[in-house]
Design an enzyme around this catalytic site. Structure first.
Site, PDB file in Angstrom:
ATOM      1  CE1 TYR A   1     -15.362   3.183  13.365  1.00  0.00           C
ATOM      2  CE2 TYR A   1     -16.847   3.485  15.230  1.00  0.00           C
ATOM      3  CZ  TYR A   1     -15.988   2.685  14.489  1.00  0.00           C
ATOM      4  OH  TYR A   1     -15.729   1.392  14.885  1.00  0.00           O
TER       5      TYR A   1
ATOM      6  CG  ASN B   1      -6.972  -1.554   5.351  1.00  0.00           C
ATOM      7  OD1 ASN B   1      -6.890  -2.222   6.362  1.00  0.00           O
ATOM      8  ND2 ASN B   1      -5.949  -1.331   4.549  1.00  0.00           N
TER       9      ASN B   1
ATOM     10  CG  HIS C   1     -13.590  -5.710   8.282  1.00  0.00           C
ATOM     11  ND1 HIS C   1     -12.348  -5.849   8.876  1.00  0.00           N
ATOM     12  CD2 HIS C   1     -14.100  -6.968   8.231  1.00  0.00           C
ATOM     13  CE1 HIS C   1     -12.137  -7.129   9.168  1.00  0.00           C
ATOM     14  NE2 HIS C   1     -13.181  -7.816   8.780  1.00  0.00           N
TER      15      HIS C   1
ATOM     16  N   GLY D   1      -0.047  -7.002   4.574  1.00  0.00           N
ATOM     17  CA  GLY D   1      -0.251  -6.156   5.750  1.00  0.00           C
ATOM     18  C   GLY D   1      -1.374  -6.605   6.654  1.00  0.00           C
ATOM     19  CB  THR D   2      -3.863  -8.789   6.972  1.00  0.00           C
ATOM     20  OG1 THR D   2      -4.750  -9.374   7.927  1.00  0.00           O
ATOM     21  CG2 THR D   2      -3.655  -9.753   5.833  1.00  0.00           C
ATOM     22  CB  SER D   3      -2.139 -10.333  12.058  1.00  0.00           C
ATOM     23  OG  SER D   3      -3.538 -10.185  12.213  1.00  0.00           O
TER      24      SER D   3
ATOM     25  CG  ASN E   1       2.991  -8.721   8.121  1.00  0.00           C
ATOM     26  OD1 ASN E   1       3.584  -8.003   8.926  1.00  0.00           O
ATOM     27  ND2 ASN E   1       1.704  -9.020   8.245  1.00  0.00           N
TER      28      ASN E   1
ATOM     29  CB  ALA F   1       3.064  -2.860   2.236  1.00  0.00           C
TER      30      ALA F   1
HETATM   31  P1  NAD Z   1      -4.105  -6.747  11.493  1.00  0.00           P
HETATM   32  O1  NAD Z   1      -4.372  -7.710  12.573  1.00  0.00           O
HETATM   33  O2  NAD Z   1      -4.305  -7.267  10.129  1.00  0.00           O
HETATM   34  O3  NAD Z   1      -2.585  -6.193  11.715  1.00  0.00           O
HETATM   35  C1  NAD Z   1      -1.875  -5.357  10.836  1.00  0.00           C
HETATM   36  C2  NAD Z   1      -0.709  -6.119  10.192  1.00  0.00           C
HETATM   37  O4  NAD Z   1       0.058  -5.208   9.385  1.00  0.00           O
HETATM   38  C3  NAD Z   1       0.294  -6.747  11.179  1.00  0.00           C
HETATM   39  O5  NAD Z   1       0.455  -8.106  10.853  1.00  0.00           O
HETATM   40  C4  NAD Z   1       1.610  -5.971  10.951  1.00  0.00           C
HETATM   41  O6  NAD Z   1       2.753  -6.769  11.140  1.00  0.00           O
HETATM   42  C5  NAD Z   1       1.443  -5.525   9.522  1.00  0.00           C
HETATM   43  N1  NAD Z   1       2.189  -4.316   9.147  1.00  0.00           N
HETATM   44  C6  NAD Z   1       2.390  -3.189   9.887  1.00  0.00           C
HETATM   45  N2  NAD Z   1       3.072  -2.267   9.189  1.00  0.00           N
HETATM   46  C7  NAD Z   1       3.313  -2.801   7.975  1.00  0.00           C
HETATM   47  C8  NAD Z   1       3.956  -2.328   6.785  1.00  0.00           C
HETATM   48  N3  NAD Z   1       4.503  -1.115   6.730  1.00  0.00           N
HETATM   49  N4  NAD Z   1       4.009  -3.153   5.708  1.00  0.00           N
HETATM   50  C9  NAD Z   1       3.473  -4.396   5.745  1.00  0.00           C
HETATM   51  N5  NAD Z   1       2.827  -4.892   6.844  1.00  0.00           N
HETATM   52  C10 NAD Z   1       2.754  -4.115   7.935  1.00  0.00           C
HETATM   53  O7  NAD Z   1      -4.992  -5.472  11.564  1.00  0.00           O
HETATM   54  P2  NAD Z   1      -5.381  -4.574  12.819  1.00  0.00           P
HETATM   55  O8  NAD Z   1      -4.500  -3.403  12.843  1.00  0.00           O
HETATM   56  O9  NAD Z   1      -5.447  -5.407  14.059  1.00  0.00           O
HETATM   57  O10 NAD Z   1      -6.862  -4.127  12.423  1.00  0.00           O
HETATM   58  C11 NAD Z   1      -7.978  -4.972  12.578  1.00  0.00           C
HETATM   59  C12 NAD Z   1      -9.124  -4.426  11.781  1.00  0.00           C
HETATM   60  O11 NAD Z   1      -9.383  -3.059  12.141  1.00  0.00           O
HETATM   61  C13 NAD Z   1      -8.855  -4.343  10.297  1.00  0.00           C
HETATM   62  O12 NAD Z   1      -9.105  -5.554   9.702  1.00  0.00           O
HETATM   63  C14 NAD Z   1      -9.771  -3.194   9.863  1.00  0.00           C
HETATM   64  O13 NAD Z   1     -11.092  -3.619   9.731  1.00  0.00           O
HETATM   65  C15 NAD Z   1      -9.662  -2.235  11.012  1.00  0.00           C
HETATM   66  N6  NAD Z   1      -8.607  -1.214  10.764  1.00  0.00           N
HETATM   67  C16 NAD Z   1      -8.595  -0.540   9.594  1.00  0.00           C
HETATM   68  C17 NAD Z   1      -7.606   0.408   9.349  1.00  0.00           C
HETATM   69  C18 NAD Z   1      -7.624   1.136   8.028  1.00  0.00           C
HETATM   70  O14 NAD Z   1      -8.666   1.229   7.404  1.00  0.00           O
HETATM   71  N7  NAD Z   1      -6.474   1.631   7.570  1.00  0.00           N
HETATM   72  C19 NAD Z   1      -6.639   0.677  10.309  1.00  0.00           C
HETATM   73  C20 NAD Z   1      -6.674  -0.029  11.512  1.00  0.00           C
HETATM   74  C21 NAD Z   1      -7.660  -0.990  11.700  1.00  0.00           C
END
Ligand code: NAD
Length: 237
Positions: free
Chosen positions: A57, A95, A112, A179-181, A207, A225
């Site tokens: 972290y 995020n 989160h 931007g979330t799965s 996405n 995005a």
């Molecule tokens: P997630 O499962 O929501 O996956 C990320 C999604 O973003 C995917 O569906 C992917 O296809 C999409 N994506 C990638 N690049 C993109 C773009 N340029 N434009 C639009 N969409 C795009 O999230 P995760 O990475 O598995 O993370 C899980 C959890 O971990 C998050 O919910 C969060 O709590 C934490 N996390 C936070 C951050 C941050 O704060 N930036 C980063 C990584 C993980």
């Protein structure tokens, strides 16, 4: 449909911050390639090896402080979307970064948690995370050593603000996922909730690729995005 006077609910995930230089977790080359989820995102992992978790972290925080990590056009256009809206507006992000705030978003909930804060597991005080987390760190409130951790929701812990989030979901006219799965609960459950209401809610997904929930949305915008969101927001005025 004039969207700007409707009630808007936006859910963002790691994908919106990807183009600002913050990796997602699950994708190929994502953070999980270097770290094991169960080691850095669980209380058990923290108890077993606190300084390994603290280091993870501290590194995430340092990345955010890097001058080149700035909001992209996706974050910025969501802030201008909020300014243009006359109905209820809420941005819920999964995020833990602060790029939405830096872009100017105001009505935002970090379900989160966020890298802006830490808390003491002993006395529960919330502290601004502007120091190095360490197992030797002494809580300034209760004096306990080694119990201060990042204020981020780990696996097995309850996401924040769910009551408030569901209140907004109950009255929203528009649900926008960016931007979330949509695979991870409880955020994935927001879609289930909307599908079960009698109200007509228009659903948009943004996405980089189709997700396994895309078929449930009225419109799906495929692409980065930083490009698709500004185009969408500009089309509304
Ligand atoms: P997630 O499962 O929501 O996956 C990320 C999604 O973003 C995917 O569906 C992917 O296809 C999409 N994506 C990638 N690049 C993109 C773009 N340029 N434009 C639009 N969409 C795009 O999230 P995760 O990475 O598995 O993370 C899980 C959890 O971990 C998050 O919910 C969060 O709590 C934490 N996390 C936070 C951050 C941050 O704060 N930036 C980063 C990584 C993980």
């Amino acid at each position: 449909m004039d969207i700007l006077n409707k009630n808007i609910f936006i859910l963002t995930g790691a994908g919106i911050s990807k183009e600002s230089g913050i990796n997602t977790f699950r994708e190929k080359d994502g953070l999980w390639d270097n770290y094991k989820i169960e080691e850095v995102c669980t209380v058990e992992g923290f108890k077993k090896n606190p300084d390994y978790v603290n280091k993870f972290y501290n590194e995430r925080k340092k990345i955010l402080e890097c001058p080149k990590i700035i909001p992209n056009h996706g974050h910025k256009s969501l802030a201008s979307f909020e300014n243009k809206c006359s109905g209820e507006f809420l941005l819920v992000t999964q995020n833990i970064d602060n790029l939405h705030e830096k872009a100017g978003s105001k009505k935002i909930l970090h379900m989160h948690g966020t890298l802006d804060f830490a808390f003491c597991m002993f006395c529960k005080i919330r502290l601004k995370f502007d120091f190095n987390l360490s197992s030797k760190y002494k809580c300034p409130n209760c004096g306990n050593v080694g119990n201060v951790r990042v204020d981020v929701v780990w696996f097995g812990e309850q996401p924040k603000f769910l009551d408030k989030i569901y209140k907004y979901l109950e009255m929203t006219d528009i649900f926008i996922s960016i931007g979330t799965s949509n695979n991870v609960y409880p955020a994935a459950g927001f879609i289930d909730f909307i599908m079960q209401t009698d109200r007509k809610v228009k659903m948009y997904e943004f996405n980089i690729e189709k997700t396994n929930k895309s078929y449930l949305f009225d419109e799906v915008f495929i692409g980065p995005a930083s490009k698709t969101i500004p185009k969408f927001v500009e089309s509304l005025s």
